[in-house]
Every structure is written in structure tokens, then in C-alpha cells.
Enzyme design. Structure first.
Site, mmCIF file in Angstrom:
data_model
loop_
_atom_site.group_PDB
_atom_site.id
_atom_site.type_symbol
_atom_site.label_atom_id
_atom_site.label_comp_id
_atom_site.label_asym_id
_atom_site.label_seq_id
_atom_site.Cartn_x
_atom_site.Cartn_y
_atom_site.Cartn_z
ATOM 1 N N ASN A 1 26.952 -36.449 129.610
ATOM 2 C CA ASN A 1 25.516 -36.512 129.308
ATOM 3 C C ASN A 1 25.163 -37.741 128.462
ATOM 4 O O ASN A 1 24.216 -37.706 127.679
ATOM 5 C CB ASN A 1 25.063 -35.230 128.604
ATOM 6 C CG ASN A 1 25.384 -33.985 129.406
ATOM 7 O OD1 ASN A 1 25.112 -33.931 130.599
ATOM 8 N ND2 ASN A 1 25.987 -32.997 128.760
ATOM 9 N N ARG A 2 25.944 -38.794 128.610
ATOM 10 C CA ARG A 2 25.762 -40.061 127.894
ATOM 11 C C ARG A 2 25.885 -39.892 126.387
ATOM 12 O O ARG A 2 25.389 -40.692 125.607
ATOM 13 C CB ARG A 2 24.424 -40.717 128.279
ATOM 14 C CG ARG A 2 24.270 -40.925 129.786
ATOM 15 C CD ARG A 2 23.289 -41.998 130.143
ATOM 16 N NE ARG A 2 23.683 -43.317 129.683
ATOM 17 C CZ ARG A 2 24.580 -44.103 130.290
ATOM 18 N NH1 ARG A 2 25.224 -43.669 131.353
ATOM 19 N NH2 ARG A 2 24.843 -45.290 129.820
#
Length: 201
Positions: A177-178
Site C-alpha cells: 500500500n506504498r
């Protein structure tokens, strides 16, 4: 309590870089030691190009180039540089900022002598970064340098190494999710202890 575990664990950033580079050599199809070197010119305009990291000393990172090239002029003017190595296969990168000086010694001689004869002749023939009329002109210069220097050319006086002594090294790994993991090692002097800090993604 530190959460620098797994791939981030260690007390020496140079050894950590070596470990990551060793992993990349097994996975990257081409030039796992390729790094994007950033400099600035006399007006402050940035410049970047890919060079090869050729050695990691106890306190620096070494690459080789033409001392008369644009990058060399910018390095001499600023006395500082930065680079990033990104490994797509590992989903990791390392960023380095620091001071720079010539690495013009027996190690530079040894590396030059390890290159192919054609590459060694090329270092004599190329007026790196300067205008070139045609490929044919370059080839004629290569042929002339081969006749002049023979099959065992010595290192040209205008070609050698640079060593970046870092004051900042950042280790980055891709996260879900970065939400990436980032740890930066900083020091204000080469004799100082490293301060290590986790950064937000």
C-alpha cells in the site's frame, strides 16, 4: 527499541550496502552496480547520468570516469555529489549524499588494467562530453590510439576514479500500500557516529 530488523539490520552502512548489492547480483539481469550520479553545474543546474559503482571502501563509494568530462568539471566545482541505486528486482533503493575527491592511485591503475584492451583504448580516444563530428572521426581516433599505445595501454592521465564520502545514506524498501520502509543514516563529520532514523514513506 529499534525496529531495524531483517534486511535493515546492521551497525555498518557500508556492509549493509554490500549485502544488498550481493543480493542484486543474483537477480538483476544487467549492471546491478549501476547508479544514477547527480551533480550541479556552475549555475546550480542539476545533471544526472548512470555510472557504475566499482568499489566500496571502509568509508566511501568509488566510480571511474574521464577527468575532463562534464561530470568531472561539475564535481570539481561543487565538491559534492549524490547518487541513487535502484533495484527493480529487489524493490529496493539506496540514496547517498556526500563530498567527493579523486581516487587517483594504484587502485585506479589496477581497475583500468582489468578492463578489456578495447575499453582501455577507448579511454584514450574519447574526449568525453565534448562535441563529436561523426562516428567515423571517433573510430579514426580509436585506430590512432591503438597504433600509438599498442596492446597494453597504460591508464591515461585524464582518466581515473572518484570516491564519494557519504554524510547521508538512505535505505528504502517497497512496502504494501506504498507504506515503504525507509531508514536514513546521517553524520556531520566522517569521524562522527552515525545517527539512524526511520522516515515516513
Amino acid at each position: 527499541m529499534s525496529d531495524r530488523t531483517g534486511i535493515f539490520a546492521g551497525e555498518n552502512p557500508f556492509e549493509l550496502v554490500k549485502d544488498w548489492l550481493a543480493e542484486a547480483r543474483d537477480l538483476e539481469p544487467n549492471d546491478p552496480n549501476a547508479m544514477s550520479l547527480a551533480t550541479v553545474d556552475s549555475t546550480g543546474m542539476p545533471n544526472v547520468r548512470v555510472v557504475l559503482l566499482k568499489d566500496i571502501t571502509d568509508d566511501g563509494f568509488v566510480f571511474y570516469t574521464n577527468y575532463e568530462s562534464a561530470k568531472a568539471q561539475e564535481l570539481a566545482s561543487a565538491g559534492k555529489a549524490a547518487f541513487v541505486i535502484h533495484w527493480k528486482s529487489l524493490r529496493r533503493q539506496i540514496r547517498v549524499r556526500g563530498t567527493i575527491e579523486r581516487f587517483d592511485n594504484s587502485a585506479a591503475d589496477a581497475y583500468y588494467e582489468s578492463r578489456s584492451v578495447a575499453s582501455r583504448i577507448g579511454a584514450w580516444a574519447s574526449d568525453q562530453s565534448r562535441p563529436l563530428e561523426s562516428r567515423e572521426v571517433l573510430q579514426k581516433r580509436v585506430d590512432a590510439m591503438r597504433r600509438e599505445h599498442g596492446g597494453d595501454p597504460k591508464r591515461p592521465p585524464h582518466w581515473g576514479g572518484y570516491c564519494i564520502t557519504p554524510f547521508e545514506i538512505e535505505f528504502w524498501a517497497d512496502g504494501a500500500n506504498r507504506l515503504h520502509d525507509r531508514f536514513v543514516w546521517k553524520r556531520s563529520n566522517v569521524k562522527d557516529e552515525w545517527n539512524i532514523q526511520r522516515l515516513n514513506p
